[in-house]
Design an enzyme around this catalytic site. Structure first.
Site, short mmCIF file in Angstrom:
data_model
loop_
_atom_site.label_atom_id
_atom_site.label_comp_id
_atom_site.label_asym_id
_atom_site.label_seq_id
_atom_site.Cartn_x
_atom_site.Cartn_y
_atom_site.Cartn_z
N HIS A 51 0.90 -10.53 -98.65
CA HIS A 51 0.10 -11.62 -97.93
C HIS A 51 -1.31 -11.15 -97.97
O HIS A 51 -1.60 -10.13 -98.21
CB HIS A 51 0.65 -11.32 -96.31
CG HIS A 51 0.31 -12.71 -95.84
ND1 HIS A 51 -0.73 -12.82 -94.98
CD2 HIS A 51 1.33 -13.77 -95.22
CE1 HIS A 51 -0.83 -13.98 -94.38
NE2 HIS A 51 0.20 -14.67 -94.45
N ASP B 87 8.35 -16.55 -96.01
CA ASP B 87 9.01 -17.09 -97.12
C ASP B 87 10.22 -16.71 -97.71
O ASP B 87 10.96 -17.10 -98.31
CB ASP B 87 8.15 -17.82 -98.14
CG ASP B 87 7.06 -18.70 -97.67
OD1 ASP B 87 7.41 -19.67 -96.80
OD2 ASP B 87 5.95 -18.63 -98.15
N SER C 265 -3.17 -24.43 -96.42
CA SER C 265 -2.82 -25.78 -95.62
C SER C 265 -3.51 -25.88 -94.46
O SER C 265 -4.43 -27.21 -94.41
CB SER C 265 -1.41 -25.73 -95.07
OG SER C 265 -1.05 -24.41 -94.72
N1 NMX Z 1 4.35 -9.59 -106.28
C1 NMX Z 1 3.56 -9.11 -107.48
N2 NMX Z 1 2.40 -8.94 -107.30
C2 NMX Z 1 1.74 -9.21 -106.15
C3 NMX Z 1 2.36 -9.70 -105.08
C4 NMX Z 1 3.72 -9.87 -105.18
N3 NMX Z 1 4.31 -10.18 -104.25
N4 NMX Z 1 1.58 -9.88 -104.02
C5 NMX Z 1 0.44 -9.45 -104.29
N5 NMX Z 1 0.49 -8.99 -105.85
C6 NMX Z 1 -0.84 -8.67 -106.84
C7 NMX Z 1 -1.80 -10.01 -106.90
O1 NMX Z 1 -1.18 -10.79 -107.61
C8 NMX Z 1 -2.90 -9.31 -107.45
O2 NMX Z 1 -2.66 -8.98 -108.49
P1 NMX Z 1 -4.09 -8.76 -109.57
O3 NMX Z 1 -4.79 -7.47 -109.18
O4 NMX Z 1 -3.21 -8.71 -110.89
O5 NMX Z 1 -4.85 -9.97 -109.45
C9 NMX Z 1 -2.77 -7.77 -106.60
O6 NMX Z 1 -1.41 -7.71 -105.89
C10 NMX Z 1 -3.72 -8.05 -105.26
O7 NMX Z 1 -3.23 -9.02 -104.34
P2 NMX Z 1 -3.52 -9.05 -102.87
O8 NMX Z 1 -4.82 -8.76 -102.54
O9 NMX Z 1 -2.37 -8.05 -102.45
O10 NMX Z 1 -2.88 -10.38 -102.57
P3 NMX Z 1 -3.83 -11.90 -102.61
O11 NMX Z 1 -4.44 -11.66 -101.24
O12 NMX Z 1 -4.50 -12.24 -103.61
O13 NMX Z 1 -2.64 -13.04 -102.46
C11 NMX Z 1 -0.42 -13.65 -102.05
C12 NMX Z 1 -1.69 -12.91 -101.34
C13 NMX Z 1 0.60 -14.15 -100.81
C14 NMX Z 1 -0.78 -14.98 -102.73
C15 NMX Z 1 0.55 -12.56 -102.79
O14 NMX Z 1 0.89 -11.62 -102.05
C16 NMX Z 1 1.48 -13.34 -103.64
O15 NMX Z 1 1.16 -13.73 -104.78
N6 NMX Z 1 2.85 -13.31 -103.05
C17 NMX Z 1 3.97 -13.96 -103.71
C18 NMX Z 1 3.96 -15.32 -103.39
C19 NMX Z 1 4.20 -15.55 -101.81
O16 NMX Z 1 5.17 -15.12 -101.38
N7 NMX Z 1 3.33 -16.47 -101.14
C20 NMX Z 1 3.72 -16.89 -99.95
C21 NMX Z 1 2.54 -16.34 -98.66
C22 NMX Z 1 2.94 -17.06 -97.44
N8 NMX Z 1 2.85 -18.37 -97.19
O17 NMX Z 1 3.77 -19.11 -96.70
O18 NMX Z 1 1.96 -18.92 -97.78
C1 MLT Z 2 0.99 -19.15 -93.81
O1 MLT Z 2 1.92 -19.41 -93.06
O2 MLT Z 2 0.04 -20.12 -93.87
C2 MLT Z 2 0.97 -18.12 -94.73
O3 MLT Z 2 1.47 -17.04 -94.16
C3 MLT Z 2 -0.43 -18.05 -95.68
C4 MLT Z 2 -1.36 -17.27 -95.04
O4 MLT Z 2 -1.50 -17.10 -93.74
O5 MLT Z 2 -2.44 -16.89 -95.77
#
Ligand code: NMX
Ligand code: MLT
Length: 439
Positions: free
Chosen positions: A317, A372, A240
């Protein structure tokens, strides 16, 4: 005493020579290196943006202008009888870098009071949305509709000195921030409560006024303050913030830029995760016939999600490597005010069982909960049970930090953002040590 805008201008004038010096004297100093995995991997950890509004330390969490959230919750002025500080104090801090006193807070309150009235056509646009539209689509469009109000555009068309871009941007930003709670509350009323307009009370602070417009008694005023403060900024690389900065770098006005950032926030890997957490918990609740699952049943639900290739919403995260301090602040609030709430009991159970499961699975770099994972449970407890509305609340808060960033981007003359792309064939050549042929 100088007002908010005057103080901001003094800060801008003091900061400009520092940026000029960095650029002119140290422009070639290397900050980071771009590897193929960073290029293909969503630029994770690549240091390529600048902001002084907030900084995210992976092992500590967010600092707003160098203050941690617990520091701010104890130092910022709060309304009489409230547990949580004024959101207006965070607005003052993010804009100027100074902790506000009561006079500074009064000034922000006055600024908002003057500008809170939402043009009638915005209500007409909200009313015109077809049933079933997502509240984030309505929110983004409502903001976009106000593009015609922009001071920046009017001044730009008349011919505006680059050094003055920040000033009408400030006017647009404060005008928009003052209206967002009203727009959010009306979207809630329209989508879920038959469209009855609850009148705002401009004599109240942002949190109390929002609670009043939602028709929810105390301590929902504190819940709203906490929610808007915790969501207001998370440095510049999250989707964002980055979207807002990118769009604004073309000199699109605040309305175009904030509407765009809202669209980025509406994805389930970003802000929408807060609705996903509640949606998932309710699925479990139904499957369990309304009974709280045991620890081993809950573990099974978590493994089922992971084994079906989905993510556990609210955990993980891209930067943080600890439990998000924004989660902990909400958890402390919940333990104090709603420890017996059934949804909180689920959240509490997930807090204990998800991290070890994610660690055992070994994929997620950060197994801990993020902001979240908790926010929806608190909204639910206080009667906001329509979980697809939750990201609108995130958006109201996030607009504060992004507006502050855009004002400062313009004050410091940050240019149009335009990185360079390469092709896969070029990367393959680079990997083999060959000349990619792009120079
Ligand atoms: N559940 C299952 N798998 C996960 C999760 C999770 N909560 N978090 C990371 N992974 C997986 C990810 O999909 C990736 O899989 P693959 O190797 O198959 O591609 C692997 O772990 C490595 O990912 P990371 O490097 O740890 O995380 P990345 O930086 O790519 O993504 C998020 C960060 C936040 C997108 C990820 O942790 C996620 O999808 N979390 C769940 C959604 C979420 O809570 N989003 C909100 C974040 C905060 N916000 O407000 O924006
Ligand atoms: C945010 O507040 O924007 C989320 O935690 C996602 C991020 O910092 O990557």
């Amino acid at each position: 005493m100088p007002g908010l805008k005057e103080t901001l201008y003094e800060k801008i004038q003091a900061w400009r020579p520092r940026v000029k010096n960095l650029l002119e004297e140290h422009g070639d100093v290397v900050v980071d290196t771009v590897t193929i995995s960073k290029l293909i991997g969503g630029m994770r950890d690549l240091k390529c943006l600048v902001t002084d509004i907030s900084y995210l330390d992976p092992n500590e969490g967010i600092r707003y202008r160098d203050y941690t959230l617990p520091e701010l919750f104890s130092k910022l002025p709060r309304p009489k009888g409230a547990e949580v500080p004024y959101v207006e104090g965070v607005i003052y801090l993010l804009l100027t870098g100074d902790l506000p006193d009561e006079n500074n807070i009064s000034e922000v309150l006055d600024e908002f009071k003057k500008r809170h009235i939402v043009p009638n056509y915005v209500y007409d646009v909200i009313d015109a949305f077809p049933a079933g539209s997502h509240p984030m689509t309505i929110f983004s469009t409502a903001i976009l509709t106000m593009h015609r109000e922009s001071f920046f555009n009017r001044k730009y068309l008349r011919g505006l000195n680059k050094l003055d871009y920040w000033e009408p941007t400030y006017e647009d930003a404060i005008g928009l921030l003052a209206k967002l709670p009203e727009i959010g509350a009306y979207i809630y009323s329209k989508v879920y409560k038959g469209g009855k307009k609850i009148f705002s009370d401009p004599n109240l602070d942002m949190g109390a006024n929002f609670a009043q417009m939602m028709g929810i008694a105390r301590p929902y005023d504190d819940v709203s303050r906490m929610h808007f403060i915790l969501h207001s900024d998370h440095e510049s690389g999250n989707v964002s913030a980055h979207t807002g900065h990118l769009v604004a770098s073309t000199l699109s006005d605040i309305y175009l830029s904030i509407s765009s950032m809202i669209n980025g926030l509406a994805g389930p890997l970003h802000g929408l995760a807060n609705q996903e957490v509640l949606r998932w918990l309710h699925e479990i609740h139904e499957k369990m016939g309304n009974k709280i699952p045991t620890e081993s049943e809950m573990k099974q639900f978590v493994w089922d999600i992971l084994n079906s290739g989905q993510v556990i919403p609210g955990f993980g995260h891209a930067v943080l490597r600890i439990t998000d301090p924004r989660y902990m602040i909400q958890r402390e609030f919940a333990l104090k005010h709603m420890a017996d709430d059934p949804i909180f009991k689920y959240v509490d159970l997930l807090y204990k069982i998800v991290p070890p499961i994610l660690q055992e699975q070994g994929r997620a770099k950060n197994p801990w909960p993020n902001v979240d994972a908790h926010s929806g449970a608190i909204q639910w407890h206080y009667g906001v049970k329509e979980y697809d509305f939750y990201t609108v609340l995130f958006g109201i808060g996030r607009a504060i930090g992004i507006c502050a960033n855009i004002i400062w981007d313009r004050a410091l003359g940050y240019p149009l953002e335009r990185p360079k792309s390469v092709t896969t064939i070029m990367l393959e050549k680079i990997a083999r040590g060959e000349n990619p042929g792009d120079e």
